[in-house]
Enzyme design. Structure first.
Site, PDB file in Angstrom:
ATOM      1  N   GLU A  35      97.289  59.821 -57.264  1.00  0.00           N
ATOM      2  CA  GLU A  35      97.168  58.839 -56.193  1.00  0.00           C
ATOM      3  C   GLU A  35      98.163  57.698 -56.427  1.00  0.00           C
ATOM      4  OE1 GLU A  35      96.709  56.531 -53.193  1.00  0.00           O
ATOM      5  OE2 GLU A  35      95.605  58.418 -53.211  1.00  0.00           O
ATOM      6  N   ILE A  42      93.184  55.662 -47.283  1.00  0.00           N
ATOM      7  CA  ILE A  42      93.125  54.752 -46.143  1.00  0.00           C
ATOM      8  C   ILE A  42      91.688  54.554 -45.680  1.00  0.00           C
ATOM      9  CG2 ILE A  42      93.731  54.487 -43.694  1.00  0.00           C
ATOM     10  CD1 ILE A  42      96.016  53.837 -45.550  1.00  0.00           C
ATOM     11  N   LYS A  52      84.090  49.244 -40.183  1.00  0.00           N
ATOM     12  CA  LYS A  52      82.669  49.274 -39.817  1.00  0.00           C
ATOM     13  C   LYS A  52      81.944  48.046 -40.330  1.00  0.00           C
ATOM     14  CE  LYS A  52      83.956  52.876 -37.981  1.00  0.00           C
ATOM     15  NZ  LYS A  52      85.344  52.540 -38.322  1.00  0.00           N
ATOM     16  N   VAL A 269      99.072  52.955 -31.770  1.00  0.00           N
ATOM     17  CA  VAL A 269      99.652  54.019 -30.948  1.00  0.00           C
ATOM     18  C   VAL A 269      99.744  55.344 -31.708  1.00  0.00           C
ATOM     19  CG1 VAL A 269     100.907  52.509 -29.394  1.00  0.00           C
ATOM     20  CG2 VAL A 269     101.957  53.152 -31.564  1.00  0.00           C
ATOM     21  N   ASP A 310      94.649  64.518 -42.728  1.00  0.00           N
ATOM     22  CA  ASP A 310      95.549  64.011 -41.697  1.00  0.00           C
ATOM     23  C   ASP A 310      96.935  64.643 -41.750  1.00  0.00           C
ATOM     24  OD1 ASP A 310      93.517  62.396 -40.869  1.00  0.00           O
ATOM     25  OD2 ASP A 310      94.407  60.516 -41.529  1.00  0.00           O
ATOM     26  N   HIS A 443      58.747  60.611 -30.622  1.00  0.00           N
ATOM     27  CA  HIS A 443      58.629  59.497 -29.666  1.00  0.00           C
ATOM     28  C   HIS A 443      58.063  58.279 -30.384  1.00  0.00           C
ATOM     29  CE1 HIS A 443      57.733  57.394 -25.898  1.00  0.00           C
ATOM     30  NE2 HIS A 443      56.552  57.106 -26.433  1.00  0.00           N
TER      31      HIS A 443
END
Length: 464
Positions: A35, A42, A52, A269, A310, A443
């Site tokens: 690394e 990221i 978050k 973008v 990615d 419920h």
């Protein structure tokens, strides 16, 4: 110094890489992970987690503004942006250190430095102390991606920001332009708009959140506009003129260029894969538009070389990367590996209201030749949503009319990013409408809307 030898070397310790390394070590493979910056990649450091944390702060602030709605009094409340950022960085640091602990616990060798692949089965790492030579029969590329920057719209950290600048802002924007309405752009737009920035979002496609179902996008636009955002669709930022303390954006809409002034611009973008300086071209690895081309098992076509996350293309999601990491580790270890199905991976956007989906949109299902049945159920018809003070939202389900297969599910509203997994499991188990209709949902919960949406698709809805 002799080269260190491993069964597997993983390049990149993000959510794909570190998970691949841990799973490989669990399966008895001698594993190293390289690394160059931060364990966790990221996602943990500059993406999923700190965003978050910041969005949670803005959510609490929004609830404080609505105190009277809940019979409460909250006077003289406000926010400290530096403290909000400090909390988010603390959350990121906590999880990053946790990754280091997990790698150590599983006896994975961690090497901090920049890796290149000079030849098949060899990795050279440039470290602070010099260089290290490693060998392994199997190498996994998990180098991730970075923000795409368009000519003339490059970030400077002052007036024009990327996601990194937006996570550690030098100031609170007063008049903000967000370029791009995908998950990253809309989440930052939601955060800063909630804290009081006059926010404009420009989207080149014909609708915000363009990967989502058209109905969900339309609902989102209505909600964002109600919150005070300006949404410009089918629009393109052609130029940014930078001056002291301000940016003049040249925005093309319907063939005409309009000029608007802002004090801050966030460019969101898209992303580009980190494929440079690895030696991929010399190895014969095929790269298409900054992403490594792989088969369904993440194999690159070069023996012993895999690519996950990615860098291997869409969908650009941490949970997809992690699952690919596990799959590749098991494949290398000789286990029966199951390929990742992109259409069964949920996408979640943590704006207000939240958006989540899995599978095909209604339009895509029809394009693929399916005759569909579509169900919808609004939050206003759910007791728990009303009790929470969150009556705005909807759940939409798309089924194959002939087989009952759940083709897709699309949600907008409070906590839908937690609800979507129910439909993800359903798709994984090849659930039909009958299975879902015969399932008892507790419920009072928001999940009851998932049931009602299925019932609506077949003309059996109860509470609408």
């Amino acid at each position: 110094m002799a080269a260190q030898s491993f069964d597997l070397i993983v390049i990149g310790a993000g959510p794909g890489g570190y998970v691949a390394a841990i799973r490989a070590a669990q399966l008895g493979l001698k594993t190293a992970v390289v690394e160059r910056e931060h364990l966790g990649g990221i996602c943990l450091n500059w993406g999923c987690i700190p965003t978050k944390a910041m969005l949670r702060s803005s959510e609490v602030f929004h609830l404080m503004e609505r105190a009277k709605d809940f019979g409460l009094t909250a006077d003289k409340f406000g926010y400290d942006l530096d403290a909000v950022v400090k909390r988010s960085r603390g959350v990121a640091k906590q999880l990053t250190s946790g990754v280091g602990h997990l790698l150590k616990k599983n006896k994975v060798t961690v090497i901090m430095g920049e890796a290149t692949i000079p030849a098949k089965g060899k990795v050279s790492v440039k470290t602070d102390k010099g260089s290290e030579e490693l060998t392994a029969k199997n190498i996994v590329l998990a180098t991730g991606a970075r923000a795409r920057e368009l000519p003339g719209l490059e970030a400077d950290g002052d007036l024009v920001w990327t996601y990194k600048h937006a996570l550690m802002p030098p100031r609170m924007p007063e008049k903000l332009l967000v370029i791009g309405s995908g998950a990253i752009g809309i989440e930052f737009a939601s955060f800063y708009n909630t804290l009081g920035a006059d926010t404009t979002v420009v989207e080149v496609m014909d609708r915000v959140l363009p990967v989502e179902d058209a109905e969900i996008s339309a609902f989102a636009k209505k909600a964002f506009t109600k919150q005070g955002m300006t949404i410009m669709e089918k629009a393109m930022v052609k130029q940014l003129d930078r001056a002291k303390g301000k940016v003049t954006a040249h925005i093309e809409v319907k063939g005409k260029v309009e000029k608007h002034e802002f004090d801050t611009v966030i460019s969101a973008v898209g992303i580009v894969g980190n494929v440079e300086n690895l030696g991929l071209e010399a190895l014969g690895v095929k790269v298409d538009r900054t992403h490594v081309v792989t088969d369904e098992f993440c194999r690159t076509g070069v023996d012993g070389l895999y690519a996950i996350g990615d860098i291997a293309g869409a969908p650009w999601l941490a949970h997809k990367a992690s699952h690919e990491g596990v799959m590749v580790a098991e494949l290398i270890a000789g286990k029966h590996a199951h390929p990742v199905k992109p259409e069964s991976i949920a996408g979640c956007t943590y704006c207000h209201p939240q958006v989540a989906s899995v599978g095909y949109t209604e339009a895509k299902a029809k394009e693929l030749g399916h005759e569909v049945k579509v169900g919808r159920f609004p939050f206003i018809g759910n007791g728990k949503a009303i009790a929470l003070g969150e009556p705005e939202g909807m759940i939409k389900t798309v089924f194959d009319a002939k087989t009952g297969e759940l083709l897709g599910a699309h949600m907008i509203g409070a906590e839908v990013t937690e609800l979507i997994q129910g439909y993800v499991v359903g798709r994984q188990l090849e659930t039909t409408e009958e299975d879902l209709m015969n399932t008892v949902f507790p419920h009072p919960t928001l999940s009851e809307m998932m049931h009602e949406s299925v019932l609506d698709a077949y003309g059996q809805v109860i509470h609408m």
